[in-house]
Design a protein around this motif. Structure first.
Motif, PDB file in Angstrom:
ATOM      1  N   GLU A   1     -15.301  -2.477   6.832  1.00 13.13           N
ATOM      2  CA  GLU A   1     -15.042  -1.109   6.354  1.00 13.13           C
ATOM      3  C   GLU A   1     -16.251  -0.197   6.568  1.00 13.13           C
ATOM      4  O   GLU A   1     -16.129   0.831   7.239  1.00 13.13           O
ATOM      5  CB  GLU A   1     -14.604  -1.129   4.887  1.00 13.13           C
TER       6      GLU A   1
ATOM      7  N   GLU B   1     -12.515   4.674   4.815  1.00 12.36           N
ATOM      8  CA  GLU B   1     -13.136   3.372   5.057  1.00 12.36           C
ATOM      9  C   GLU B   1     -14.138   3.095   3.950  1.00 12.36           C
ATOM     10  O   GLU B   1     -14.292   1.961   3.495  1.00 12.36           O
ATOM     11  CB  GLU B   1     -13.820   3.315   6.431  1.00 12.36           C
TER      12      GLU B   1
ATOM     13  N   HIS C   1     -12.175   1.831   1.181  1.00  8.33           N
ATOM     14  CA  HIS C   1     -11.784   0.435   1.431  1.00  8.33           C
ATOM     15  C   HIS C   1     -12.929  -0.507   1.079  1.00  8.33           C
ATOM     16  O   HIS C   1     -12.717  -1.600   0.570  1.00  8.33           O
ATOM     17  CB  HIS C   1     -11.375   0.250   2.897  1.00  8.33           C
TER      18      HIS C   1
ATOM     19  N   GLU D   1      -4.457   3.147   5.828  1.00 12.74           N
ATOM     20  CA  GLU D   1      -4.623   2.643   7.193  1.00 12.74           C
ATOM     21  C   GLU D   1      -3.620   3.307   8.137  1.00 12.74           C
ATOM     22  O   GLU D   1      -3.919   3.565   9.301  1.00 12.74           O
ATOM     23  CB  GLU D   1      -4.426   1.116   7.186  1.00 12.74           C
TER      24      GLU D   1
HETATM   25 FE   LIG Z   1     -10.222   0.127   6.443  1.00 11.37          FE
END
Ligand SMILES: [Fe+2]
Ligand SMILES: [Fe+2]
Lengths: 482, 562
Positions: free
Chosen positions: A125, A155, A158, A245
């Motif tokens: 990530e 990200e 994440h 995503e």
């Molecule tokens: Fe990701």
């Protein structure tokens, strides 16, 4: 807006994990958060930390809360901890524990395995944020720049999601791993990221689009299989990540699509029919289709490598333990144990590429990779539709799985995109026909000029059909002058 | 056959312990000045047996045979080398340890002998440092797991790349349900002095320990970032070189191939002959004394090179032991005899002792030490028959002292006019060939009567005949020609009737008396614990961890503690 100095962790962080009353988690997060912000400032988008960006923030998981749009400076973005809602009575759906209630706490015997899964996923990530940090300077439009930053902050979220799991369920080891995630650096010789593709450069915007099309799709496949996990918090975390995503892949697919669109339009306007008339096409300030194919030839094999060796004991263990399932596990009609079935795998047998039936359990990487390829192929077909519609005689294709590989069965051989094996000398002669040469790279780099005026687009890319959050074409997605 | 065994690859019918650098498939030995590099780059398709691939620098016996060969050559062919950098030729992996599929498919006997040989080889790395000043730096650039970490443990200095991924690990307990490493855990706690509770934690973490904690827990000596690795290695090599006492010449002695001929059940070497009696399950091993006096000078000795008798026969004996150990599992007893002139054998011993400061003589004495140790840990009954015409002097007498029993003929056999057998002691019996317990074979023999040892020291050079030898305790039994044949026959027949497992246990228990050393612990714990665990269904049963490894299915353990 988040006050960075005096963060009230219990109220300012969007979450549905009852952060306010979880002392252990709060304490871990308080320790980790300053390091995260430091990391974001050092390794996040270079040169745009102070700009206002029109970003989507997830503040809750219900349909109203997961997409709140507004201007925000990225370091003040409200990263949160959000899990898909818990399903009543969810079970372990595969492996030897099939039918048992899904675990809400980690079974001791699987702790090490699970930690490894979470750490590997978590490491990817922040890696992509690092890989993409210089791209803002060459953004082909404010719209694209905003999309880049949206991908970047998500990200980041994440990473938060994985850090939440590490903090909540893995004790001291988990906290140490969470700290390590901020120490490794993409492409760093001393502290590289764990997986190969996440140490490659993302030198230009076409690479970025290819990356979000291919590599984020690998991310999707991994998340899909982790979403099947019998460890319920992991499953719920991944299910929510998947909603984000999808947007990343949208950025990739439309980015390449708009590039192709622009190329075809420019060719038609100039009366060029031959897609291989590269010099003339490039003179129009667009990227010729054979070069797009070469870029694809770089990214697709790299992402195949991310699935690991074709035959893998680890993935067999993960599956059997009920920790990582197959793509859409619950929709597959079989025994969900796989102890007696086989799966066909392409291997090198006596110097030839051949299909071999392997025990299905150990071939799970292969199976997920095949599902991935199928998913990719659909996207490539949509690109081909654009070319076809413009009346240009050219097709983009996914290269053979033996082409340009560094991990697995085919890492030591040379194959053409059609899967024909070549000697080292023959390969050296044709390499530049299939992979970008340095002059191809120079040409793409020459096009990477920023377009910072609202509604303005670089020469090589078409505008999107609709704006983000249904905004008009000249919307100021990033306030550069702020 | 009780166990399904792997077939040797490429249609081979026996395991060959002889190799040479130009035939290596898995290691590269490079020498530059006084620094050598041993690079492990295992060819995954060149396994010793069929049915597995040596992935991730995992090893089988074939890989270790090359390593053992390289170590021997460093000692004889490169006497000026002071340091060895042991490293991996593969990116981000050092060595994954013994190959699991090989282990899962190997017979129990092969597994045990494989472990034994790898331990002997690892001990040899340490011996090279201790007695010959060859200092080893191990560069761990990625995963060093199980036997891979054990390999690193042999080095004088372990450098771990600090990239957040490279780790040392002993994953056997969680992964395979067998005891970690090749030497059990002895090197971890005895050599590196890792705290026992840390070692306990270390052995249960499958992915191992990296970076700072590995250093803090004494699992490695030094961390190095990838970008500074070359520099750091160079620095460390230099430091190790300056701590080395080695100062041999550039040019050493080339180890030519050990010549041997197989014909039927005989193996004929230049100074050794093995005759296998399959019905009796006996290998008769005849060691043959030298034909001529030792050379007059060091230069003349070096001139003879690999043909110099003590070196030649040491290598022949080593090869014979290894061959029998790994290819002839049903041969339960080694019966040693000797033939030749005891005075000449002794003359060679005295020559070597007189020249022991010369690098070549030094290495030969240590090679003999190693070969005799190899005999000590061989799980076959070892018997010496001391008869007229024999030459059990010095080094050869050590073979008799290594035996579980020795029989000596009193006087002559009827119709044989050779003089009665004599044992001759010399300096080699009192120091240069310690056993793994750190004692000489005579010290071990007279543990309860050290005074006897002093008396024997005063008898060096004398020919000791059977009656006296029995009285002095140098042999088990002396018998005259009337009793001899029957005594010997009955003993060998009785021995052959006992359970081989029981004999292995009995002999190993009796051979290593006195103090414990790291070496005795390694072999004892390996034999006792690992071989027990290797036999248990929890490891090797249909549902055991070794069989289930790689299938993704969990082993089914019998949860009762034994
Ligand atoms: Fe990701
Ligand atoms: Fe993504």
């Amino acid at each position: 807006m988040l006050d960075l100095i005096n963060v009230d962790y219990s109220t300012q962080i969007p979450n549905n994990v009852d952060l306010a009353s979880d002392r252990q988690l709060l304490r871990a997060l308080e320790k980790w958060h300053p390091g995260y912000i430091d990391w974001w400032k050092a390794m996040g988008p270079d040169g745009f930390q102070e700009q206002l960006v029109y970003l989507r923030t997830a503040v809750s998981v219900d349909p109203k809360g997961w997409a709140k749009f507004g201007y925000v400076k990225m370091p003040e973005y409200r990263w949160g901890i959000l899990l898909a809602p818990q399903e009543e009575g969810r079970k372990v759906n595969f492996g030897q524990h099939m039918g048992e209630p899904a675990w809400q706490e980690i079974p001791g015997e699987y702790r090490a395995m699970l930690r490894r899964l979470v750490v590997i996923q978590g490491d990817t990530e922040p890696a992509s944020v690092e890989q993409q940090r210089h791209l803002g300077k060459t953004a082909p439009s404010l719209y694209d720049m905003r999309n880049l930053f949206q991908v970047n902050v998500e990200e980041g979220r994440h990473l938060w999601a994985m850090v939440y799991l590490l903090h909540k369920y893995f004790g001291r080891d988990g906290r140490e791993e969470a700290d390590e995630l901020l120490v490794r650096r993409s492409g760093d010789k001393d502290k590289p990221r764990m997986l190969g593709a996440f140490n490659e450069e993302t030198p230009d915007w076409l690479s970025f689009f290819m990356f979000t099309f291919f590599t984020d799709r690998d991310g999707k496949m991994q998340l899909e299989s982790l979403a099947q996990s019998g460890f319920d918090p992991l499953s719920r975390t991944c299910r929510f990540m998947l909603t984000e995503e999808a947007h990343h892949m949208f950025v990739g697919e439309t980015g390449v699509g708009r590039t192709i669109q622009r190329t075809c339009e420019a060719m038609k306007a100039a009366g060029i029919e031959d897609p291989n008339d590269i010099a003339r096409i490039r003179a129009l300030g667009v990227i010729d289709l054979p070069t797009v194919q070469k870029k694809l030839n770089v990214h697709y094999p790299l992402t195949l490598d991310l699935f690991g060796a074709e035959i893998s004991t680890n993935s067999a263990n993960f599956y059997n333990a009920g920790l990582k399932g197959r793509f859409q596990e619950t929709k597959i009609d079989d025994d969900h144990r796989l102890t007696n079935s086989t799966y066909p795998v392409l291997k090198m047998v006596d110097g030839k590429i051949a299909k071999v039936d392997e025990p299905a359990l150990t071939a799970l990487n292969m199976r997920l990779r095949d599902d991935y390829t199928e998913d990719c192929a659909k996207g490539v077909e949509r690109w081909n539709k654009i070319i076809e519609k413009e009346g240009i005689n050219f097709r983009l294709d996914l290269p053979h799985v033996a082409f340009n590989r560094r991990i697995g069965e085919f890492r030591n051989i040379n194959a053409t995109p059609a899967g024909i094996l070549l000697s080292d000398t023959d390969w050296a002669k044709v390499r530049d026909d299939y992979l970008p040469s340095s002059s191809d790279g120079d040409f793409i780099a020459s096009l990477m000029k920023p377009a910072y005026e609202p509604g303005q687009y670089a020469s090589w890319i078409a505008p999107p059909r609709i704006g983000i959050d249904s905004k008009s074409g000249d919307f100021e997605y990033v306030k550069i002058a702020a | 056959m009780a166990e399904a065994e792997h077939k040797l690859a490429n249609g081979k019918t026996r395991i060959d312990f002889q190799t040479a650098p130009d035939a290596y498939r898995h290691w590269k030995l490079a020498v530059e000045g006084d620094a050598a590099t041993l690079t492990m780059d295992v060819d995954e398709n060149a396994g010793l047996f069929e049915g597995y691939q040596l992935k991730l620098n995992s090893y089988d016996l074939g890989v270790d045979i090359e390593l053992a060969d390289a170590l021997l050559r460093l000692r004889f062919e490169h006497p000026s080398v002071k340091t060895v950098v042991m490293r991996s030729g593969k990116e981000r992996v050092f060595c994954a340890g013994a190959n699991i599929r090989m282990l899962a498919g190997a017979s129990h006997a092969h597994k045990v002998n494989f472990c034994k040989f790898t331990n002997e080889t690892r001990n040899y790395v340490e011996d090279a440092s201790e007695v010959s000043g060859i200092k080893t730096l191990c560069v761990v650039n990625g995963t060093a797991a199980g036997g891979g970490y054990e390999l690193a443990l042999t080095a004088d200095h372990i450098m771990l790349v600090d990239d957040g991924t490279a780790a040392v690990s002993l994953p056997e307990v969680p992964l395979l349900a067998v005891l970690p490493g090749t030497g059990g855990l002895t090197r971890v706690v005895d050599k590196r002095k890792v705290r026992r509770d840390h070692a306990d934690v270390f052995c249960t973490i499958e992915e191992g320990i990296r970076g700072k904690r590995a250093q803090q827990w004494r699992l490695v000596d030094e961390l190095a970032p990838q970008s500074k690795l070359t520099e750091k290695v160079a620095e460390r090599v230099q430091a190790l070189a300056s701590s080395s006492s080695r100062n041999g010449p550039q040019k050493g002695v080339t180890l030519t191939r050990v010549a041997r001929t197989f014909s039927g059940d005989d193996i004929v070497y230049s100074s050794l002959k093995v005759s296998i009696d399959r019905a009796a399950r006996i290998a008769n091993i005849m060691v043959i004394g030298p034909e001529a006096a030792p050379p007059a000078s060091v230069a003349a000795m070096l001139e003879q090179g690999a043909q110099f008798w003590p070196l030649r026969i040491a290598r022949e004996l080593d090869d014979a032991i290894l061959h029998l150990r790994n290819n002839e599992f049903e041969i339960g007893t080694f019966v040693f005899r000797s033939e030749g002139d005891a005075a000449l054998v002794r003359a060679y011993d005295e020559f070597l002792l007189a020249q022991k400061d010369n690098w070549f003589a030094h290495e030969i004495l240590h090679l003999w030490k190693r070969v005799l140790k190899r005999l000590d840990v061989t799980s076959r009954t070892i018997v010496a028959m001391i008869e007229p015409g024999s030459c059990f002097a010095g080094t050869f007498a050590e073979i008799a002292f290594a035996a579980d029993r020795s029989y000596m003929l009193i006087g002559q056999m009827e119709g044989d006019n050779r003089p009665p057998a004599r044992i001759v002691l010399c300096g080699t019996n009192f120091g240069p060939y310690p056993m793994s317990n750190g004692l000489t074979r005579l010290q071990s023999r007279y543990l309860g009567d050290p005074g006897q040892l002093d008396e024997l020291k005063g008898m060096q050079g004398e020919g000791i005949e059977a009656d006296e030898a029995e009285e002095l305790g140098l042999v088990t039994f002396a018998a005259d020609d009337i009793d001899w044949n029957d005594e010997v026959r009955v003993f060998l027949e009785e021995r052959a009737s006992f359970s081989p497992d029981c004999l292995t246990g009995l002999e190993a228990n009796l051979r290593f008396v006195g103090p414990e050393t790291m070496e005795t612990k390694i072999f004892a714990r390996l034999t006792a614990w690992q071989n027990w665990i290797f036999q248990r269904p929890n490891a090797v049963g249909e549902e055991g961890a070794l069989r289930r490894y790689g299938t993704g299915r969990k082993p089914n353990f019998d949860m009762r503690r034994v």
